[in-house]
Motif scaffolding. Structure first.
Motif, PDB file in Angstrom:
ATOM      1  N   LEU A  88      61.697  50.438  22.582  1.00  0.00           N
ATOM      2  CA  LEU A  88      61.611  51.691  21.804  1.00  0.00           C
ATOM      3  C   LEU A  88      62.274  52.767  22.445  1.00  0.00           C
ATOM      4  CD1 LEU A  88      58.856  50.820  19.369  1.00  0.00           C
ATOM      5  CD2 LEU A  88      61.125  50.092  18.981  1.00  0.00           C
ATOM      6  N   SER A  89      62.260  52.800  23.719  1.00  0.00           N
ATOM      7  CA  SER A  89      62.507  54.015  24.566  1.00  0.00           C
ATOM      8  C   SER A  89      61.643  55.385  24.266  1.00  0.00           C
ATOM      9  CB  SER A  89      64.115  54.406  24.226  1.00  0.00           C
ATOM     10  OG  SER A  89      64.936  53.399  24.438  1.00  0.00           O
ATOM     11  N   PRO A  90      60.209  55.220  24.328  1.00  0.00           N
ATOM     12  CA  PRO A  90      59.418  56.128  24.123  1.00  0.00           C
ATOM     13  C   PRO A  90      59.790  57.194  25.705  1.00  0.00           C
ATOM     14  CG  PRO A  90      58.306  54.310  25.042  1.00  0.00           C
ATOM     15  CD  PRO A  90      59.642  53.871  24.575  1.00  0.00           C
ATOM     16  N   ASP A  91      59.261  58.558  25.459  1.00  0.00           N
ATOM     17  CA  ASP A  91      59.308  59.055  26.705  1.00  0.00           C
ATOM     18  C   ASP A  91      58.159  58.726  27.852  1.00  0.00           C
ATOM     19  OD1 ASP A  91      61.277  60.893  26.230  1.00  0.00           O
ATOM     20  OD2 ASP A  91      60.058  61.615  24.311  1.00  0.00           O
ATOM     21  N   TYR A  92      57.056  58.387  27.434  1.00  0.00           N
ATOM     22  CA  TYR A  92      56.007  57.801  28.299  1.00  0.00           C
ATOM     23  C   TYR A  92      55.107  56.654  27.471  1.00  0.00           C
ATOM     24  CZ  TYR A  92      52.726  61.298  27.084  1.00  0.00           C
ATOM     25  OH  TYR A  92      51.712  62.046  26.438  1.00  0.00           O
ATOM     26  N   ILE A  93      54.560  55.994  28.227  1.00  0.00           N
ATOM     27  CA  ILE A  93      53.315  55.117  27.551  1.00  0.00           C
ATOM     28  C   ILE A  93      51.968  55.703  28.319  1.00  0.00           C
ATOM     29  CG2 ILE A  93      52.279  53.069  27.198  1.00  0.00           C
ATOM     30  CD1 ILE A  93      55.203  51.951  26.983  1.00  0.00           C
ATOM     31  N   SER A  94      51.281  55.910  27.609  1.00  0.00           N
ATOM     32  CA  SER A  94      50.021  56.003  28.292  1.00  0.00           C
ATOM     33  C   SER A  94      48.995  54.707  28.152  1.00  0.00           C
ATOM     34  CB  SER A  94      49.080  57.215  27.603  1.00  0.00           C
ATOM     35  OG  SER A  94      48.549  56.942  26.225  1.00  0.00           O
ATOM     36  N   VAL A  95      48.081  54.799  29.248  1.00  0.00           N
ATOM     37  CA  VAL A  95      47.419  53.576  29.374  1.00  0.00           C
ATOM     38  C   VAL A  95      45.605  53.920  29.479  1.00  0.00           C
ATOM     39  CG1 VAL A  95      46.903  51.586  30.927  1.00  0.00           C
ATOM     40  CG2 VAL A  95      49.288  52.411  30.654  1.00  0.00           C
ATOM     41  N   THR A  96      45.077  53.498  28.730  1.00  0.00           N
ATOM     42  CA  THR A  96      43.737  53.889  28.540  1.00  0.00           C
ATOM     43  C   THR A  96      42.654  52.986  29.528  1.00  0.00           C
ATOM     44  OG1 THR A  96      42.907  52.104  27.151  1.00  0.00           O
ATOM     45  CG2 THR A  96      43.807  53.787  25.772  1.00  0.00           C
ATOM     46  N   CYS A  97      41.655  53.735  29.698  1.00  0.00           N
ATOM     47  CA  CYS A  97      40.623  52.652  30.571  1.00  0.00           C
ATOM     48  C   CYS A  97      40.202  51.482  29.806  1.00  0.00           C
ATOM     49  CB  CYS A  97      39.366  53.595  30.862  1.00  0.00           C
ATOM     50  SG  CYS A  97      39.800  55.170  31.830  1.00  0.00           S
ATOM     51  N   SER A  98      39.420  50.670  30.625  1.00  0.00           N
ATOM     52  CA  SER A  98      39.015  49.360  29.901  1.00  0.00           C
ATOM     53  C   SER A  98      38.046  49.816  28.782  1.00  0.00           C
ATOM     54  CB  SER A  98      38.317  48.371  30.906  1.00  0.00           C
ATOM     55  OG  SER A  98      37.025  49.309  31.258  1.00  0.00           O
ATOM     56  N   ALA A  99      37.896  48.693  27.672  1.00  0.00           N
ATOM     57  CA  ALA A  99      37.381  49.025  26.707  1.00  0.00           C
ATOM     58  C   ALA A  99      35.921  49.560  26.972  1.00  0.00           C
ATOM     59  CB  ALA A  99      37.231  47.422  25.844  1.00  0.00           C
ATOM     60  N   GLY A 100      35.735  50.487  25.830  1.00  0.00           N
ATOM     61  CA  GLY A 100      34.502  51.223  25.877  1.00  0.00           C
ATOM     62  C   GLY A 100      34.543  52.310  26.840  1.00  0.00           C
ATOM     63  N   GLY A 101      35.469  52.485  27.715  1.00  0.00           N
ATOM     64  CA  GLY A 101      35.341  53.305  28.760  1.00  0.00           C
ATOM     65  C   GLY A 101      34.549  53.187  29.820  1.00  0.00           C
ATOM     66  N   SER A 102      34.180  51.950  30.208  1.00  0.00           N
ATOM     67  CA  SER A 102      33.165  51.597  31.124  1.00  0.00           C
ATOM     68  C   SER A 102      33.363  51.931  32.502  1.00  0.00           C
ATOM     69  CB  SER A 102      32.783  50.040  31.035  1.00  0.00           C
ATOM     70  OG  SER A 102      33.861  49.295  31.126  1.00  0.00           O
ATOM     71  N   ASN A 103      34.902  51.743  32.740  1.00  0.00           N
ATOM     72  CA  ASN A 103      35.628  51.945  34.074  1.00  0.00           C
ATOM     73  C   ASN A 103      37.011  52.160  34.015  1.00  0.00           C
ATOM     74  OD1 ASN A 103      36.442  49.202  34.224  1.00  0.00           O
ATOM     75  ND2 ASN A 103      34.318  48.617  34.501  1.00  0.00           N
ATOM     76  N   ASN A 104      37.604  52.127  35.232  1.00  0.00           N
ATOM     77  CA  ASN A 104      39.120  52.456  35.095  1.00  0.00           C
ATOM     78  C   ASN A 104      39.770  50.824  35.489  1.00  0.00           C
ATOM     79  OD1 ASN A 104      39.141  55.089  34.629  1.00  0.00           O
ATOM     80  ND2 ASN A 104      38.327  55.549  36.811  1.00  0.00           N
ATOM     81  N   ALA A 105      39.048  49.970  35.573  1.00  0.00           N
ATOM     82  CA  ALA A 105      39.452  48.693  35.975  1.00  0.00           C
ATOM     83  C   ALA A 105      40.572  48.190  34.961  1.00  0.00           C
ATOM     84  CB  ALA A 105      38.342  47.506  35.889  1.00  0.00           C
ATOM     85  N   GLY A 106      41.821  47.787  35.514  1.00  0.00           N
ATOM     86  CA  GLY A 106      42.878  47.276  34.935  1.00  0.00           C
ATOM     87  C   GLY A 106      43.751  48.519  34.656  1.00  0.00           C
ATOM     88  N   THR A 107      43.555  49.728  34.518  1.00  0.00           N
ATOM     89  CA  THR A 107      44.295  50.728  34.262  1.00  0.00           C
ATOM     90  C   THR A 107      45.835  50.774  35.101  1.00  0.00           C
ATOM     91  OG1 THR A 107      42.615  51.941  33.238  1.00  0.00           O
ATOM     92  CG2 THR A 107      44.641  53.170  33.873  1.00  0.00           C
ATOM     93  N   ALA A 108      45.349  50.850  36.396  1.00  0.00           N
ATOM     94  CA  ALA A 108      46.297  51.034  37.468  1.00  0.00           C
ATOM     95  C   ALA A 108      47.353  49.859  37.480  1.00  0.00           C
ATOM     96  CB  ALA A 108      45.967  51.071  38.936  1.00  0.00           C
ATOM     97  N   GLY A 109      46.920  48.404  37.275  1.00  0.00           N
ATOM     98  CA  GLY A 109      47.631  47.554  37.087  1.00  0.00           C
ATOM     99  C   GLY A 109      48.685  47.567  35.928  1.00  0.00           C
ATOM    100  N   ILE A 110      47.932  47.675  34.697  1.00  0.00           N
ATOM    101  CA  ILE A 110      48.934  47.867  33.474  1.00  0.00           C
ATOM    102  C   ILE A 110      49.869  49.117  33.550  1.00  0.00           C
ATOM    103  CG2 ILE A 110      48.896  48.523  30.808  1.00  0.00           C
ATOM    104  CD1 ILE A 110      47.692  45.736  32.045  1.00  0.00           C
ATOM    105  N   ALA A 111      49.506  50.236  34.203  1.00  0.00           N
ATOM    106  CA  ALA A 111      50.392  51.454  34.396  1.00  0.00           C
ATOM    107  C   ALA A 111      51.816  50.918  35.338  1.00  0.00           C
ATOM    108  CB  ALA A 111      49.531  52.490  34.947  1.00  0.00           C
ATOM    109  N   LYS A 112      51.307  49.990  36.358  1.00  0.00           N
ATOM    110  CA  LYS A 112      52.322  49.441  37.239  1.00  0.00           C
ATOM    111  C   LYS A 112      53.517  48.837  36.606  1.00  0.00           C
ATOM    112  CE  LYS A 112      53.188  46.956  41.502  1.00  0.00           C
ATOM    113  NZ  LYS A 112      52.769  46.398  42.521  1.00  0.00           N
ATOM    114  N   LEU A 113      52.937  47.983  35.382  1.00  0.00           N
ATOM    115  CA  LEU A 113      53.869  47.141  34.549  1.00  0.00           C
ATOM    116  C   LEU A 113      54.696  48.000  33.702  1.00  0.00           C
ATOM    117  CD1 LEU A 113      51.327  44.306  33.523  1.00  0.00           C
ATOM    118  CD2 LEU A 113      53.133  44.144  34.892  1.00  0.00           C
ATOM    119  N   VAL A 114      54.003  48.982  32.950  1.00  0.00           N
ATOM    120  CA  VAL A 114      54.814  49.835  32.193  1.00  0.00           C
ATOM    121  C   VAL A 114      56.074  50.439  33.059  1.00  0.00           C
ATOM    122  CG1 VAL A 114      54.762  52.201  31.031  1.00  0.00           C
ATOM    123  CG2 VAL A 114      52.702  50.582  30.792  1.00  0.00           C
TER     124      VAL A 114
END
Length: 291
Positions: A40-66
Motif C-alpha cells: 500500500l506504499s506507506p511512508d513507514y510502518i511502526s512496530v510495537t513492543c510485544s503484547a502488553g508492553g512487557s519487553n521489546n522481544a520481537g520488535t527488532a526482528g519484525i522491524a527488519k522484516l519491514v
C-alpha cells in the motif's frame, strides 16, 4: 531513511502501526501482514513492543522484516520496566538490523514487575538514546486529550516540551475520535513552542473488541456520533466494519484538509481496513504531496 526527512519533503506523511505476533503464533502471519501493508506504499510502518508492553522481544526482528519489504520501520522502545543495560541491548540489536528510527516510550505499567531504576519518564529514555552515539531518529508519543496520569492537558504539554527538547524529531498522537481535541492540542503545542511535526493517530473502530478493550485502555473520549454507530451495529460485525472505516475516512480527510502533518493509522494488523482506508484517501494524499 530517517523519518524527519519525510516530514521535510512531504506535506502529509502516512503510516501504519503493527504489532509482533504472540510467542505461540506463526511468524508467517505477520510476514503476510507486512507484505500486504507494504504494497500500500506507506511512508513507514511502526512496530510495537510485544503484547502488553512487557519487553521489546520481537520488535527488532519484525522491524527488519519491514525494512526488507522496502518500507522504513519505526521501532518502539520502552523503558518503565527496563534498566540502562536492557535498553542499550535493544538499541544495539535495532542498529544491527539496520533500523534508523525509534519511537521512545515510557511504556505501560505491568502489575508485579519492578519499575526501572534508571528511567522514570520517556524524556529520560530520549536523553539516554541521544547520549549513546547512535544515529537514530527519535519520535515520541503525545496525547491530544492529555496523558491519563497528568492533572490536566496544560501540565501534559509542559512535560511534552521537556521530552521534545531532549531530542525528539516528530510526535505521534495517541488515538482520538474527536478532531477538535487534536486541533486544540495543536494550538497549545504552538503556544508552548513545540514545533516538531505531529502525526494524528487514528484507529478505526471496526470490531466489538476494539470498543470493549482498546478504547477502555486508552481512555479515549467517545463522541456521540460514534456511540450511535456502535449502538446501531454492535451485533452486526460486517456493518460495524464498514461504518468504522467510513468514520475513520471522514476523520482523516478532515485532519488532512486542516493541515495535519500526517496520519498514523492503528490498523491492529488488519490489512483489509488498511487497504480500504488507503483507497479512500489515496487521491487526497497524492494531491497534498504534489503541492
Amino acid at each position: 531513511m530517517i523519518l524527519s526527512k519525510l516530514f521535510q519533503n512531504k506535506k502529509a506523511v502516512y503510516s501504519f502501526e503493527i504489532f509482533p505476533p504472540k510467542p505461540t503464533a506463526e511468524l508467517s502471519a505477520v510476514q503476510n501482514t507486512i507484505r500486504e501493508l507494504s504494497a500500500l506504499s506507506p511512508d513507514y510502518i511502526s512496530v510495537t513492543c510485544s503484547a502488553g508492553g512487557s519487553n521489546n522481544a520481537g520488535t527488532a526482528g519484525i522491524a527488519k522484516l519491514v525494512k526488507e519489504c522496502g518500507v522504513e520501520p519505526l521501532a518502539h522502545v520502552t523503558c518503565l520496566h527496563s534498566d540502562k543495560a536492557a535498553v542499550e541491548a535493544a538499541l544495539a540489536e535495532l542498529s544491527r538490523n539496520g533500523v534508523q528510527n525509534i519511537l521512545a516510550l515510557r511504556g505501560d505499567r505491568i502489575e508485579g514487575r519492578p519499575l526501572s531504576p534508571d528511567f522514570r519518564y520517556a524524556s529520560d529514555l530520549v536523553s539516554f538514546i541521544r547520549a549513546q552515539g547512535y544515529a537514530f531518529d527519535i519520535a515520541a508519543a503525545c496525547y491530544p486529550e492529555g496523558h491519563p496520569e497528568s492533572e490536566n492537558v496544560r501540565e501534559d504539554i509542559r512535560n511534552l516540551k521537556i521530552k521534545v527538547d531532549a531530542g525528539v524529531s516528530h510526535l505521534n498522537t495517541q488515538l482520538f475520535f474527536d478532531n477538535e481535541d487534536f486541533f486544540r492540542f495543536m494550538e497549545l503545542c504552538g503556544v508552548a513552542g513545540i514545533d516538531v511535526p505531529v502525526q494524528a493517530g487514528v484507529m478505526p473502530l471496526v470490531k466489538k473488541n476494539h470498543v470493549d478493550r482498546i478504547v477502555a485502555l486508552s481512555g479515549g473520549k467517545i463522541p456521540a456520533k460514534i456511540s450511535r454507530m456502535i449502538s446501531r451495529f454492535y451485533d452486526k460485525p460486517e456493518a460495524l466494519m464498514e461504518a468504522g472505516i467510513a468514520y475513520a475516512t471522514e476523520q482523516i480527510i478532515d485532519l488532512l484538509t486542516s493541515g495535519a502533518a500526517g496520519v498514523h493509522l492503528y490498523v491492529m494488523n488488519n490489512t483489509y481496513v488498511a487497504r480500504k482506508i488507503t483507497e479512500n484517501i489515496g487521491y487526497i494524499l497524492g494531491e497534498l504531496n504534489q503541492q
